[in-house]
Design an enzyme around this catalytic site. Structure first.
Site, short mmCIF file in Angstrom:
data_model
loop_
_atom_site.label_atom_id
_atom_site.label_comp_id
_atom_site.label_asym_id
_atom_site.label_seq_id
_atom_site.Cartn_x
_atom_site.Cartn_y
_atom_site.Cartn_z
N SER A 141 1.16 -1.16 -0.09
CA SER A 141 0.07 0.00 0.11
C SER A 141 0.87 1.16 0.08
O SER A 141 1.93 1.31 -0.84
CB SER A 141 -0.87 0.11 1.14
OG SER A 141 -1.70 1.06 1.23
N TYR A 157 -4.55 7.74 -6.54
CA TYR A 157 -3.78 6.89 -5.70
C TYR A 157 -4.36 6.80 -4.13
O TYR A 157 -4.15 5.69 -3.62
CB TYR A 157 -2.40 7.42 -5.53
CG TYR A 157 -1.29 6.59 -5.12
CD1 TYR A 157 -0.93 5.53 -5.66
CD2 TYR A 157 -0.30 7.12 -4.03
CE1 TYR A 157 0.28 4.79 -5.44
CE2 TYR A 157 0.72 6.34 -3.60
CZ TYR A 157 0.90 5.26 -4.30
OH TYR A 157 2.18 4.30 -3.94
N LYS A 161 -5.48 3.11 -2.54
CA LYS A 161 -4.66 2.46 -1.84
C LYS A 161 -5.42 2.39 -0.23
O LYS A 161 -5.55 1.33 0.31
CB LYS A 161 -3.54 3.28 -1.63
CG LYS A 161 -2.35 3.14 -2.62
CD LYS A 161 -1.78 1.71 -2.80
CE LYS A 161 -0.63 1.62 -3.74
NZ LYS A 161 -0.09 0.39 -4.24
N1 LIG Z 1 8.28 4.42 -4.39
C1 LIG Z 1 7.81 4.53 -3.06
O1 LIG Z 1 8.05 5.77 -2.61
C2 LIG Z 1 6.45 4.07 -3.00
C3 LIG Z 1 5.81 4.44 -1.72
C4 LIG Z 1 4.76 3.95 -1.36
C5 LIG Z 1 4.23 2.85 -1.95
N2 LIG Z 1 4.66 2.52 -3.14
C6 LIG Z 1 4.31 1.34 -3.62
O2 LIG Z 1 5.00 0.28 -3.92
C7 LIG Z 1 4.65 -0.50 -4.93
C8 LIG Z 1 6.24 -0.71 -5.87
O3 LIG Z 1 6.32 0.72 -6.17
P1 LIG Z 1 7.59 0.96 -6.88
O4 LIG Z 1 8.21 2.29 -6.39
O5 LIG Z 1 8.79 -0.22 -6.73
O6 LIG Z 1 7.35 1.39 -8.65
P2 LIG Z 1 7.97 1.12 -9.82
O7 LIG Z 1 9.29 1.17 -9.76
O8 LIG Z 1 7.18 1.86 -10.84
O9 LIG Z 1 7.61 -0.54 -10.20
C9 LIG Z 1 6.38 -0.93 -10.30
C10 LIG Z 1 6.21 -2.49 -10.85
O10 LIG Z 1 4.94 -2.91 -11.25
C11 LIG Z 1 4.81 -3.32 -12.49
N3 LIG Z 1 3.72 -3.05 -12.93
C12 LIG Z 1 2.91 -1.72 -12.94
N4 LIG Z 1 1.66 -1.84 -13.49
C13 LIG Z 1 1.37 -3.12 -13.75
C14 LIG Z 1 0.49 -3.93 -14.47
N5 LIG Z 1 -0.67 -3.29 -14.84
N6 LIG Z 1 0.57 -5.35 -14.61
C15 LIG Z 1 1.94 -5.70 -14.19
N7 LIG Z 1 2.88 -5.43 -13.55
C16 LIG Z 1 2.75 -4.10 -13.43
C17 LIG Z 1 5.84 -2.53 -13.05
O11 LIG Z 1 6.25 -3.15 -14.29
P3 LIG Z 1 5.56 -2.91 -15.97
O12 LIG Z 1 5.54 -1.46 -16.02
O13 LIG Z 1 6.61 -3.33 -16.75
O14 LIG Z 1 4.60 -3.58 -15.90
C18 LIG Z 1 7.03 -2.53 -12.18
O15 LIG Z 1 7.59 -3.84 -12.42
C19 LIG Z 1 3.46 0.18 -5.70
O16 LIG Z 1 2.33 -0.50 -5.34
C20 LIG Z 1 3.65 1.39 -5.11
O17 LIG Z 1 2.22 2.00 -5.07
C21 LIG Z 1 6.05 2.89 -3.52
#
Ligand SMILES: NC(=O)c1ccc[n+]([C@@H]2O[C@H](COP(=O)([O-])OP(=O)(O)OC[C@H]3O[C@@H](n4cnc5c(N)ncnc54)[C@H](OP(=O)(O)O)[C@@H]3O)[C@@H](O)[C@H]2O)c1
Length: 252
Positions: A141, A157, A161
């Site tokens: 989340s 978002y 979430k």
């Molecule tokens: N980074 C932060 O600061 C942060 C903070 C709070 C929460 N989060 C949460 O943590 C999780 C991971 O975030 P992240 O920062 O690592 O994001 P990221 O770098 O954008 O990576 C997201 C991953 O999800 C895949 N993805 C996205 N849409 C998809 C779909 N429709 N089907 C299959 N795969 C999909 C992407 O690959 P493809 O695009 O190739 O499909 C990628 O591998 C998310 O749920 C995000 O909301 C992140």
């Protein structure tokens, strides 16, 4: 290795937090199936898992569609047999922008990735986990759920979430005492492509104070690494607790 002999399905494993979770799960002995839409990024994650001595199979699929979910379930069944650990990490921060200018189709699309996909995978996999008396579901989340008013321009978002967390805690209560735990994980502010996208493309979409916060947390180096966040998630997977909102910053 706390997950030796276990199998894991990780969505969004092509980069960022999901990739780091895949590597950490492998280090704990789990065999994994890894999902994303971008095949090259998934291949790189598989390579990194194998470099650590682990085993992982890539599944290229879009989890926001019913066909994509079916492909993930079929691919995981073929590669792993039963799934013991499901990490619903794939997520999108888009669409960003003022609510008054929101494209409703795109807003609904955020629910498909952030809510439909985790729920659909859980509904499909949990019954077998219950039959076997052990299973783990972790839904990734965001801290935005604790502060939904804090980020102007993040309406989709914040809403998705919050829905994901409500779904998670409701499911956890239903599965109490089955051996299957269901928990939320808030990963902290993590240095990933998602954060970079907000810095590069968000300036005219989110409010000025919010945008400044995203820039300054990067420039002041207060973002944590994907590996740090993943370590915190994976350390919790073997625990018996359920119905929790885990946060990366909490002590284990
Ligand atoms: N980074 C932060 O600061 C942060 C903070 C709070 C929460 N989060 C949460 O943590 C999780 C991971 O975030 P992240 O920062 O690592 O994001 P990221 O770098 O954008 O990576 C997201 C991953 O999800 C895949 N993805 C996205 N849409 C998809 C779909 N429709 N089907 C299959 N795969 C999909 C992407 O690959 P493809 O695009 O190739 O499909 C990628 O591998 C998310 O749920 C995000 O909301 C992140």
């Amino acid at each position: 290795m706390t997950l030796s002999g276990r199998t894991a399905l990780v969505t969004g494993a092509g980069r960022g937090i999901g990739r780091a979770v895949a590597i950490r799960l492998a280090a704990q002995g789990a065999r994994s199936a890894l999902v994303a839409r971008t095949a090259e990024e998934l291949q790189e994650t598989v390579r990194l898992v194998e470099r650590e001595g682990g085993t992982a199979v890539p599944i290229t699929a879009d989890v926001s569609t019913e066909d994509g979910v079916r492909a993930v379930l079929d691919g995981a069944a073929e590669a792993l047999g039963a799934v013991d650990v499901l990490v619903n990490n794939a997520g999108t921060v888009q669409p960003l922008g003022p609510a008054a200018e929101m494209d409703l189709e795109r807003w609904i699309g955020a629910f498909a990735v952030n809510v439909f996909a985790p729920a659909a995978l859980s509904f499909a996999l949990v019954p077998d986990m219950v039959k076997r008396g052990w299973g783990r579901v972790v839904n990734v989340s965001s801290g935005i759920v604790a502060h939904p008013a804090a980020l102007g321009g993040f309406n989709a978002y914040a809403a998705t979430k919050a829905a994901l967390e409500a779904h998670t805690l409701n499911l956890a209560a239903e599965l109490k005492d089955t051996g299957v735990t269901v928990n939320v994980y808030r990963p902290g502010s993590v240095d990933t492509a998602m954060q970079a996208w907000i810095r590069e493309r968000g300036e005219n979409l989110v409010d000025a104070a919010t945008y400044a916060r995203f820039r300054s947390s990067y420039e002041n180096r207060t973002l944590i690494t994907a590996d740090d966040s993943a370590a915190s998630l994976v350390a919790r997977v073997p625990l018996p607790e359920t119905g929790c909102v885990w946060d990366a910053s909490d002590r284990i």
